[in-house]
Design an enzyme around this catalytic site. Structure first.
Site, PDB file in Angstrom:
ATOM      1  CB  CYS A  60      10.937  -0.060  -0.705  1.00  0.00           C
ATOM      2  SG  CYS A  60      10.814   0.184  -2.482  1.00  0.00           S
TER       3      CYS A  60
ATOM      4  CB  CYS B  75       3.573  -0.849  -4.883  1.00  0.00           C
ATOM      5  SG  CYS B  75       4.004  -0.788  -3.133  1.00  0.00           S
TER       6      CYS B  75
END
Ligand SMILES: N[C@@H](CCC[C@H](N)C(=O)O)C(=O)O
Length: 323
Positions: free
Chosen positions: A77, A226
């Site tokens: 992430c 993202c």
């Protein structure tokens, strides 16, 4: 049980950070999944795009584990890693540390502010692979760059890469959210095609080393940004749009912007992802882990000044793409 949380974000991709290094929580694997589902639920009093557990590590200064709102764990992430980078560097009083993640130990470093009063961090996004098997993606092409996927679209082409979480990237002249959302849902339902699911991004080139990226995230849906998708998109534009390696690419998104630089180290690509790591508030939540009910939030302290500074940076980013 009472859990201390830090709400934070990178490009307005927001997370709940839980420190398991300091807090003596002793969560089981099932607890972490249940906590992710409860605290990320947008109908609860918290709500987030994901949860970041910061744990002790034998091989690095700390370990990061990231779970999506559906309870699935991601390999990586990018926006979350910048938040963890800030948390761990500030806690240890250092400017750079290494964070253990499920597939790599990644260097993270504090950088000069990318905009006034914005705490900024750069993290390595690696390992990168263009092998379709690394997602995995069922494809006739071992390297699936700018190739069609007929069950997803009659006319679009897709580039598949893992960084190391799985991504499909499509360069388009303009972005339509409903279309991306449909594509993301279909891609994540088709377990024959993509057994582990996928993050799907539309990339709009803006010229002059600038791109805009919108992503349907696996385990979440459409998010403001993202980090791994922006990194994968920057590298894809280096390959398909003839952008340059080793040069900064400004990646704009719904929540702000980041700066990505794609590098080649021997045969391997590495992407440097630089952006904000902003704290929103800290508090204690009372959670019934078994039922998933978030009962109460206590002692909430807002980071007002940095939220205000971030709002200014977001307006600046918006101006840049509407100029
Ligand atoms: N938002 C994250 C990626 C989170 C994980 C992703 N949804 C996945 O399942 O791979 C980022 O900033 O990279």
């Amino acid at each position: 049980m009472n859990i201390e949380i830090l709400k934070c974000h990178g490009s307005n991709n927001d997370f709940v950070l839980i420190d398991e290094m300091t807090g003596a929580y002793a969560f089981s694997e099932e607890d972490r999944v249940a906590i992710a589902k409860s605290l990320c639920d947008r109908n609860s009093i918290v709500g987030a795009d994901g949860i970041l557990f910061v744990l002790p590590s034998d091989v690095a200064e700390a370990q990061m584990r990231m779970f999506n709102p559906d309870g699935s764990e991601a390999e990586m992430c990018g926006n979350g890693l910048r938040c963890v980078a800030r948390y761990v560097t500030e806690k240890l009083g250092k400017d750079e540390v290494v964070i253990e993640t499920p597939e790599a130990n990644l260097p993270v470093v504090k950088k000069e502010e990318m905009y006034e009063d914005i705490p900024s961090f750069e993290v390595n996004i690696e390992p990168v692979s263009f092998d379709a098997a690394s997602l995995p993606l069922k494809s006739a092409h071992q390297i699936h760059i700018e190739q069609p996927i007929p069950v997803l679209s009659k006319d679009l082409t897709f580039t598949a890469l893992s960084v190391p979480n799985p991504h499909l990237i499509t360069v388009v002249p303009e972005i339509h959210d409903e279309n991306l959302s449909w594509l993301g849902k279909v891609a994540n339902q088709d377990k024959e095609l993509l057994p582990n699911g996928v993050n799907v991004s539309y990339v709009q080139p803006l010229g002059d080393q600038k791109i805009f990226v919108r992503t349907y995230e696996r385990g979440v849906g459409l998010t403001n940004a993202c980090g791994t998708a922006m990194s994968a998109s920057a590298l894809t534009t280096v390959i398909v749009e003839m952008n340059q390696l080793n040069e900064e690419i400004f990646v704009f998104n719904r929540g702000g912007f980041v700066i990505c630089t794609a590098l080649k180290d021997g045969d391997d690509y590495v992407i440097k992802l630089r952006g904000n790591a902003t704290y929103v508030y800290q508090s204690t939540v009372q959670l019934d882990v078994a039922s998933g009910e978030v009962k109460e939030m206590k002692d909430r302290t807002l980071f007002e000044m940095e939220n205000h500074a971030y709002a200014k940076m977001q307006s600046y980013a918006q101006e840049q793409i509407t100029l």
